[in-house]
Design an enzyme around this catalytic site. Structure first.
Site, PDB file in Angstrom:
ATOM      1  N   LYS A 189     -13.406  16.622  13.588  1.00  0.00           N
ATOM      2  CA  LYS A 189     -14.481  16.745  14.581  1.00  0.00           C
ATOM      3  C   LYS A 189     -14.564  18.201  15.012  1.00  0.00           C
ATOM      4  O   LYS A 189     -13.710  18.690  15.735  1.00  0.00           O
ATOM      5  CB  LYS A 189     -14.229  15.830  15.776  1.00  0.00           C
ATOM      6  CG  LYS A 189     -15.507  15.542  16.524  1.00  0.00           C
ATOM      7  CD  LYS A 189     -15.385  14.327  17.397  1.00  0.00           C
ATOM      8  CE  LYS A 189     -16.761  13.792  17.749  1.00  0.00           C
ATOM      9  NZ  LYS A 189     -16.696  12.612  18.576  1.00  0.00           N
ATOM     10  N   TRP A 216     -18.939  15.382  13.299  1.00  0.00           N
ATOM     11  CA  TRP A 216     -17.995  14.971  12.264  1.00  0.00           C
ATOM     12  C   TRP A 216     -18.216  15.778  10.987  1.00  0.00           C
ATOM     13  O   TRP A 216     -19.331  15.928  10.520  1.00  0.00           O
ATOM     14  CB  TRP A 216     -18.155  13.482  11.929  1.00  0.00           C
ATOM     15  CG  TRP A 216     -17.707  12.572  13.032  1.00  0.00           C
ATOM     16  CD1 TRP A 216     -18.484  11.724  13.751  1.00  0.00           C
ATOM     17  CD2 TRP A 216     -16.384  12.419  13.541  1.00  0.00           C
ATOM     18  NE1 TRP A 216     -17.740  11.048  14.688  1.00  0.00           N
ATOM     19  CE2 TRP A 216     -16.434  11.458  14.579  1.00  0.00           C
ATOM     20  CE3 TRP A 216     -15.144  13.013  13.250  1.00  0.00           C
ATOM     21  CZ2 TRP A 216     -15.314  11.062  15.305  1.00  0.00           C
ATOM     22  CZ3 TRP A 216     -14.028  12.617  13.975  1.00  0.00           C
ATOM     23  CH2 TRP A 216     -14.109  11.656  14.986  1.00  0.00           C
ATOM     24  N   GLU A 267      -5.692  -3.480  -1.092  1.00  0.00           N
ATOM     25  CA  GLU A 267      -6.138  -4.726  -0.442  1.00  0.00           C
ATOM     26  C   GLU A 267      -7.321  -5.363  -1.161  1.00  0.00           C
ATOM     27  O   GLU A 267      -7.690  -6.491  -0.875  1.00  0.00           O
ATOM     28  CB  GLU A 267      -6.570  -4.421   1.001  1.00  0.00           C
ATOM     29  CG  GLU A 267      -5.450  -4.020   1.945  1.00  0.00           C
ATOM     30  CD  GLU A 267      -5.179  -2.517   1.938  1.00  0.00           C
ATOM     31  OE1 GLU A 267      -5.506  -1.855   0.928  1.00  0.00           O
ATOM     32  OE2 GLU A 267      -4.634  -2.017   2.932  1.00  0.00           O
ATOM     33  N   THR A 324       0.862  -1.178   0.000  1.00  0.00           N
ATOM     34  CA  THR A 324       0.000   0.000   0.000  1.00  0.00           C
ATOM     35  C   THR A 324       0.897   1.226   0.000  1.00  0.00           C
ATOM     36  O   THR A 324       1.994   1.202   0.547  1.00  0.00           O
ATOM     37  CB  THR A 324      -0.918   0.067   1.239  1.00  0.00           C
ATOM     38  OG1 THR A 324      -0.080   0.196   2.384  1.00  0.00           O
ATOM     39  CG2 THR A 324      -1.778  -1.158   1.372  1.00  0.00           C
TER      40      THR A 324
HETATM   41  P1  ADP Z   1      -3.287   4.131   0.237  1.00  0.00           P
HETATM   42  O1  ADP Z   1      -4.081   3.488   1.323  1.00  0.00           O
HETATM   43  O2  ADP Z   1      -1.855   4.140   0.486  1.00  0.00           O
HETATM   44  O3  ADP Z   1      -3.842   5.444  -0.255  1.00  0.00           O
HETATM   45  P2  ADP Z   1      -4.597   2.703  -1.864  1.00  0.00           P
HETATM   46  O4  ADP Z   1      -4.237   3.103  -3.204  1.00  0.00           O
HETATM   47  O5  ADP Z   1      -4.839   1.293  -1.590  1.00  0.00           O
HETATM   48  O6  ADP Z   1      -3.419   3.181  -0.985  1.00  0.00           O
HETATM   49  O7  ADP Z   1      -5.802   3.605  -1.437  1.00  0.00           O
HETATM   50  C1  ADP Z   1      -7.069   3.138  -1.131  1.00  0.00           C
HETATM   51  C2  ADP Z   1      -7.876   4.258  -0.576  1.00  0.00           C
HETATM   52  O8  ADP Z   1      -8.068   5.281  -1.551  1.00  0.00           O
HETATM   53  C3  ADP Z   1      -9.267   3.871  -0.174  1.00  0.00           C
HETATM   54  O9  ADP Z   1      -9.271   3.285   1.094  1.00  0.00           O
HETATM   55  C4  ADP Z   1      -9.996   5.212  -0.212  1.00  0.00           C
HETATM   56  O10 ADP Z   1      -9.783   5.934   0.974  1.00  0.00           O
HETATM   57  C5  ADP Z   1      -9.299   5.919  -1.334  1.00  0.00           C
HETATM   58  N1  ADP Z   1     -10.114   5.831  -2.546  1.00  0.00           N
HETATM   59  C6  ADP Z   1     -10.003   4.973  -3.570  1.00  0.00           C
HETATM   60  N2  ADP Z   1     -10.923   5.218  -4.523  1.00  0.00           N
HETATM   61  C7  ADP Z   1     -11.654   6.261  -4.092  1.00  0.00           C
HETATM   62  C8  ADP Z   1     -12.756   7.001  -4.613  1.00  0.00           C
HETATM   63  N3  ADP Z   1     -13.295   6.734  -5.788  1.00  0.00           N
HETATM   64  N4  ADP Z   1     -13.238   8.000  -3.861  1.00  0.00           N
HETATM   65  C9  ADP Z   1     -12.708   8.317  -2.659  1.00  0.00           C
HETATM   66  N5  ADP Z   1     -11.673   7.674  -2.130  1.00  0.00           N
HETATM   67  C10 ADP Z   1     -11.144   6.658  -2.822  1.00  0.00           C
END
Ligand code: ADP
Length: 541
Positions: free
Chosen positions: A442, A447, A330, A185
């Protein structure tokens, strides 16, 4: 029991063999670092991939070994995508934009045996070489002389390596649950964590993204994955392309504005995929330089929230449909896609845009629920919001060799993966991310979604990008701070007071950032995969 179906392991070599048999004449296009275009067919790709498998065998690669790549999106990278897993080894894509210390951590943690590296990217790796504990050899992907004058032991050139081999179609048999790929990640929220994809998960995910209500990848498509091949397997696109016979167009190392617009026009791209930043920059470029992008049937946006203003602009100005999707490293990554359902076709344009701005409906085989702080499932009513949890055949069951227990705490005892995203799901099954748990603000005990505030600010006509983080505040508890980048032509005229008034129409007055909490900056800092880097913004505060 007699009379059942055949046992047919879902392994990646079957996808490869299918391409050679069924569409050997289909093209694969790549743009090289010098701007020239490389073209060959799936037939040639197959032959070269077999040679690469032989070469890997000779280099001593054994089943289970990790073979890393450090490269742009290109045909050679695609050959590695298939050759390494087809041998039973694990393709580990290294993120080329990581900080050196993260790179060293990841290579050593994964115990990579080999690294395949683009010549243009060699310098940073060469400097780190003494710190890599398990890497036996570097292979350079370039057709020039392998002599780089860099101090790396045993440099081998990719082309000479495979030129010496015969194309032998010899695919070892193994269980479909064998590891095929690996990706860490990007660490927006902490230490990088390793995720292992299996042959079965990659295969099913490739089928999953090809379904009509997902990305509908088909033999009629020309697909441009701007999303890097070192990020969540380029969202599975190389595998889906090879499974369906779509023509991939790999953009190499130029991902911003004009080069992308030109590729779309020249190759008549039908499906393009990338993070919002890429498409936002393209949109600005198209205002300056007219380019025909009408071949596009869908532009997939994921990785961060697609601002509704951008979705609308593509629709209105270019007749291009943005397909909003959500996923994570993941989750392989595809979880949701915002394809409208039949009954939504009669909705007003405004309501349709609202629906398409959500992250979308869960694709088949991905089960989901939202839960409250105590872990109780919440109703899908469009109002309740809670942590999004998912399960399915392409969702990780644990992290690879987690360094601490905390990392695996995301996996619940009853078999769900807690995403750390906060979401609500409406009565139509459309999920909407309201924030990441760690990014929620917050304020006055309530929130505030930083994503909603960002989207609102990006809907202000003069704003190009906006990112919101919280800061401690004596009165409000936490207060929202807004970082802004104006559109280039509005650099000197962005009116913060007007923006404040614009936001005040949508949010309670204590939620709206004070004028002194609005910062106009040159560029919003981005993570290695192009998302707003809120860690850096918080540090700045
Ligand atoms: P990292 O956790 O390092 O950013 P990832 O590329 O796995 O790596 O990121 C996944 C995260 O990206 C998701 O958990 C979410 O928070 C965000 N994400 C992915 N797609 C979207 C989307 N279409 N809109 C908003 N957030 C998104």
């Amino acid at each position: 029991m007699n009379g059942l179906m055949m046992h047919y392991p879902l392994t990646i070599d079957r996808i490869l063999a299918r391409a050679e048999r069924n569409f050997p004449e289909q093209e694969i296009v790549s743009r090289l670092a010098d701007g020239s275009i490389h073209r060959y067919t799936y037939g040639e790709f197959y032959t070269r991939t077999l040679k690469l498998m032989q070469a890997l065998r000779k280099l001593g690669v054994k089943p289970g070994d990790r073979v890393a790549t450090f490269a742009w999106n290109s045909y050679r990278h695609m050959e590695l995508y298939f050759a390494v897993p087809a041998l039973g080894a694990v393709l580990h894509t290294l993120n080329i934009r990581l900080f050196p210390e993260q790179l060293v951590y990841i290579v050593n943690h994964a115990e990579d045996a080999l690294i395949f590296c683009d010549k243009s990217l060699m310098k940073p790796l060469a400097d780190l070489e003494p710190q890599f504990k398990t890497v036996k050899q570097f292979i350079v992907m370039d057709d020039l002389s392998p002599d780089q004058g860099l101090k790396l032991k045993g440099i081998t050139d990719y082309e000479s390596l495979i030129a010496a081999e015969n194309a032998v179609a010899e695919f070892p048999a193994f269980d479909e649950n064998t590891a095929a790929g690996m990706c860490y990640t990007s660490g927006t929220t902490g230490e990088p964590k390793g995720v292992l994809y299996s042959h079965r998960s990659v295969f099913l995910h490739a089928m999953g993204i090809s379904m009509i209500d997902s990305l509908a990848v088909s033999a009629r498509d020309v697909i441009l994955p701007v999303v890097p091949m070192i990020h969540v397997m380029s969202w599975g696109i190389p595998f889906a392309a090879c499974l369906t016979g779509a023509k991939p167009v790999y953009p190499g190392n130029q991902l911003i504005g004009k080069p992308i617009a030109d590729l779309i026009e020249q190759e008549k791209v039908t499906l393009a995929a990338g993070v919002p930043t890429i498409w936002n920059v393209l949109l600005q470029h198209l205002k300056k330089e007219k380019t025909d992008i009408s071949s596009i049937r869908a532009m997939v946006v994921g990785g961060s929230a697609a601002p509704p203003a951008m979705i609308e602009a593509y629709q209105k100005e270019h007749g291009v449909q943005i397909l909003h999707a959500w996923g994570m490293t993941e989750t392989s990554p595809l979880g949701t896609v915002a394809n409208l359902k039949r009954h939504m076709s009669s909705w007003s344009a405004e309501d349709q845009l609202k629906q398409r701005s959500k992250q979308g409906a869960f694709v088949p085989l991905v089960e989901a629920r939202i839960v409250d702080d105590a872990g109780n499932p919440l109703a899908w009513d469009g109002k309740n919001s809670g942590e999004l949890q998912v399960k399915g055949p392409w969702i990780a069951a644990s992290y690879y060799k987690p360094e601490n227990k905390e990392a695996n705490a995301a996996f619940t005892a009853d078999g769900w993966f807690g995403t750390g995203d906060v979401a609500r799901v409406d009565e139509h099954g459309f999920m909407e991310i309201t924030d990441r748990k760690k990014d929620l603000i917050k304020t006055r005990g309530e929130w505030l979604s930083s994503v909603e505030m960002e989207n609102a600010a990006m809907a202000f006509p003069d704003v190009l990008e906006a990112a919101v983080v919280g800061r401690p505040d004596d009165v409000r508890g936490e207060a929202a701070v807004l970082f802004l980048t104006p559109k280039p032509e509005k650099k000197d005229t962005l009116d913060l007071k007007a923006l404040h008034a614009f936001l005040s129409e949508k949010f309670a007055h204590w939620q709206v950032p004070k004028l002194t909490d609005m910062y106009v900056i040159e560029a919003i800092p981005k993570t290695s995969v192009g998302k707003f880097d809120k860690k850096v913004l918080r540090k700045r505060l």
